[in-house]
Design a protein around this motif. Structure first.
Motif, PDB file in Angstrom:
ATOM      1  N   GLY A  89     -37.201  33.299 -19.726  1.00 35.84           N
ATOM      2  CA  GLY A  89     -37.184  33.345 -18.306  1.00 35.84           C
ATOM      3  C   GLY A  89     -36.829  32.193 -17.234  1.00 35.84           C
TER       4      GLY A  89
ATOM      5  N   ALA B   4     -35.872  42.095 -16.120  1.00 38.67           N
ATOM      6  CA  ALA B   4     -36.840  40.666 -17.084  1.00 38.67           C
ATOM      7  C   ALA B   4     -37.841  41.225 -15.409  1.00 38.67           C
ATOM      8  CB  ALA B   4     -35.901  39.039 -16.020  1.00 38.67           C
ATOM      9  N   ILE B   5     -39.690  40.597 -15.446  1.00 39.15           N
ATOM     10  CA  ILE B   5     -40.162  41.340 -14.895  1.00 39.15           C
ATOM     11  C   ILE B   5     -39.582  39.806 -13.355  1.00 39.15           C
ATOM     12  CG2 ILE B   5     -42.500  41.250 -14.173  1.00 39.15           C
ATOM     13  CD1 ILE B   5     -43.278  42.332 -17.137  1.00 39.15           C
ATOM     14  N   ARG B   6     -40.147  40.984 -12.151  1.00 41.71           N
ATOM     15  CA  ARG B   6     -39.483  39.625 -11.729  1.00 41.71           C
ATOM     16  C   ARG B   6     -41.478  39.176 -10.189  1.00 41.71           C
ATOM     17  NH1 ARG B   6     -34.788  38.481  -9.542  1.00 41.71           N
ATOM     18  NH2 ARG B   6     -34.780  38.278  -7.001  1.00 41.71           N
ATOM     19  N   LEU B  28     -45.538  32.303 -16.227  1.00 44.93           N
ATOM     20  CA  LEU B  28     -45.029  33.101 -16.147  1.00 44.93           C
ATOM     21  C   LEU B  28     -43.503  33.183 -16.864  1.00 44.93           C
ATOM     22  CD1 LEU B  28     -46.762  34.346 -12.808  1.00 44.93           C
ATOM     23  CD2 LEU B  28     -47.342  35.067 -15.113  1.00 44.93           C
ATOM     24  N   ARG B  29     -42.532  31.835 -16.340  1.00 42.49           N
ATOM     25  CA  ARG B  29     -41.322  31.895 -16.704  1.00 42.49           C
ATOM     26  C   ARG B  29     -40.934  31.254 -18.059  1.00 42.49           C
ATOM     27  NH1 ARG B  29     -38.777  25.694 -17.453  1.00 42.49           N
ATOM     28  NH2 ARG B  29     -40.616  25.826 -18.502  1.00 42.49           N
ATOM     29  N   MET B  33     -40.773  36.047 -17.739  1.00 47.88           N
ATOM     30  CA  MET B  33     -41.025  36.394 -16.179  1.00 47.88           C
ATOM     31  C   MET B  33     -39.307  35.551 -15.187  1.00 47.88           C
ATOM     32  SD  MET B  33     -44.878  38.027 -15.859  1.00 47.88           S
ATOM     33  CE  MET B  33     -45.042  38.597 -16.985  1.00 47.88           C
ATOM     34  N   GLU B  34     -39.090  36.022 -14.574  1.00 54.76           N
ATOM     35  CA  GLU B  34     -38.088  34.793 -13.181  1.00 54.76           C
ATOM     36  C   GLU B  34     -39.417  35.472 -12.122  1.00 54.76           C
ATOM     37  OE1 GLU B  34     -34.966  37.311 -12.106  1.00 54.76           O
ATOM     38  OE2 GLU B  34     -34.060  37.343 -14.339  1.00 54.76           O
ATOM     39  N   HIS B 126     -48.624  42.094 -17.665  1.00 52.92           N
ATOM     40  CA  HIS B 126     -47.957  43.746 -18.196  1.00 52.92           C
ATOM     41  C   HIS B 126     -48.948  44.904 -18.758  1.00 52.92           C
ATOM     42  CE1 HIS B 126     -44.545  41.448 -20.251  1.00 52.92           C
ATOM     43  NE2 HIS B 126     -45.790  40.275 -19.930  1.00 52.92           N
TER      44      HIS B 126
END
Lengths: 340, 133
Positions: A89, B4-6, B28-29, B33-34, B126
């Motif tokens: 992340g 990656a999920i942004r 979240l990171r 995730m970004e 998710h």
């Protein structure tokens, strides 16, 4: 995907954003789209901005973008931040300092995480620059933390590279160690209202003298005092570029015009007699080698059974096979004969 | 593919406390995730612009000021005007229970009050993205 090309060339911002995602995600078919865009690229001037954390890169980028907007140029910004190696992340926080740029349709800001894929960040950044270029942005600012080789690779895709320093962030040895001074076309000392700025300026100047022997004639360091000597017009030699050292206070907009002027002077300098072609040839050579390496590697692993690879790892660990032999054997499996 | 999920984490309005937003951003990171974090005092237009430029899949708002009933419909509206209808909004902060149905009516996908675990938020994201595909 070709619809996307038309939308992008028509200035559709969502199409632009989505194509940047496709580039980052290495989405299938994106190479075809990028190839279709290529004829529309090559108009933007790409400016790489690097420096240690805390030197004020994002603030300077913001100030530069504003300065370019008052000059009527549109600006694309790529702000690159590291991906966490542990979780994959990232927190991308460069927009915090770019809030003044909100609401201007001639500015497009995109945050990118390094991700660390096979091809590496430089490919994704290079492709993202091309997408912004095709979308018609005239100046593209690429901001990255100058902490390693991959960041240096990024700025290698730029026409003009700015290295940002700040007073009190470490001695001159840091500057040599990082090795990023050599890539600077313009050196900026940001936060120049802080104490120690003279020391930083002196350290940078003496580093430049080491790196650029011709600049030595400009001044002589005599017991810590810079004594200007009769300058044999070094800056008048057409193909010699001496990186200027410019002091700024980005958040107060001090010195920013000087930086823009230095970038534009560098641009004019490169545009003289074949210099820009020389630089672009270098960029393209690096790019082709990287792309070939990426494709060949991907191709290689695609057809290689994972067990074969795992087996080679086990044998090398057990010292029953040397890595050199293993590589020869793996290559031989693919019909590649390596000279022993 | 190298996806990656942004996620955009934004603080609209005038309250100046972003500790919660930063905790969420970190969680979240850590979930891979970004997270694009915009900082304090964002206008609805700034949030929509950032969501569009960053091509995020989710927008998370942190609101502690009590102005959510005024801010949220405006943010949803500006996002929709920018063709971001398909980007879900999540809200966290001090939100009275009785406001939640009205917020959902306005198109908010989920509301997280004090005491929500970060795992819950991660799995909610998710889940939302899975139903979209």
């Amino acid at each position: 995907m070709l619809d996307q090309v038309h939308l992008l060339l028509d200035g559709d911002r969502r199409a632009l954003a989505r194509l940047l995602t496709a580039v980052e995600n290495e989405r299938e078919g994106v190479e075809t789209t990028l190839a279709a865009l290529y004829p529309h690229t090559g108009r933007a001037w790409v400016i790489g901005i690097t420096g240690a954390p805390g030197t004020g890169k994002s603030s300077l980028v913001t100030a530069l973008a504003k300065a370019y907007r008052t000059r009527g140029e549109s600006v694309g910004i790529l702000a690159v931040d590291p991906t966490s190696p542990f979780t994959g992340g990232a927190i991308l926080g460069d927009r915090i300092r770019m809030r003044d740029l909100a609401g201007d349709k001639n500015i497009f800001i995109r945050s990118m995480a390094t991700r660390g894929s096979l091809g590496g960040l430089s490919r994704a950044t290079r492709d993202a620059i091309r997408v912004l270029d095709a979308a018609g942005f005239q100046r593209i600012l690429v901001e990255t933390v100058g902490a390693g080789q991959s960041e240096i690779d990024i700025v290698r895709a730029a026409h003009t590279t700015l290295v940002i320093e700040a007073p009190g962030l470490g001695d001159d040895v840091q500057a040599i160690k990082a090795g990023i001074l050599e890539i600077a076309d313009v050196l900026v000392i940001n936060k120049a209202d802080r104490p120690g700025v003279e020391h930083t300026a002196r350290a940078l100047k003496s580093m430049l003298e080491l790196g650029h022997p011709a600049s030595r004639v400009q001044s002589v360091n005599h017991h810590g005092q810079m004594i200007p000597t009769a300058t044999p017009a070094i800056n008048k030699i057409p193909d010699f570029w001496l990186p200027p050292i410019i002091r700024t206070v980005a958040i107060e907009n001090q010195g920013v015009d000087e930086v823009v002027n230095a970038i534009e002077t560098h641009r004019t300098h490169l545009s003289q007699a074949g210099k820009i072609e020389e630089l672009e040839d270098q960029h393209i050579q690096i790019e082709l080698v990287e792309r070939l390496r990426e494709h060949l590697l991907r191709d290689f692993f695609h057809d290689l059974p994972p067990e074969t690879f795992a087996q080679a790892v086990a044998q090398i660990r057990a010292r029953t096979k040397a890595p050199q032999t293993a590589v020869q054997e793996l290559l031989a499996l693919r019909g590649v004969n390596v000279a022993k | 593919m190298n996806t990656a999920i942004r996620v955009l984490i934004a603080k609209p309005g005038l309250d100046g406390h972003d500790r919660g937003a930063k905790v969420i951003a970190r969680a979240l990171r850590d979930a891979g995730m970004e997270v694009i974090y915009t900082g304090l005092r964002q206008t609805p237009e700034m949030i929509a612009e950032a969501a569009l430029q960053e091509d995020v899949s989710i927008v998370g708002l942190s609101i502690l000021s009590g102005a959510h009933m005024a801010l949220v419909p405006r943010i949803r509206q500006v996002m929709d005007e920018n063709n971001l209808n398909d980007v879900p909004l999540l809200i966290g902060g001090i939100i009275p229970d009785e406001d939640i149905p009205a917020l959902k009516e306005m198109g908010v996908a989920a509301v997280f009050g004090p005491g929500t675990s970060t795992e819950e938020i991660v799995s909610s994201i998710h889940g939302l993205l899975a139903t979209q595909e």
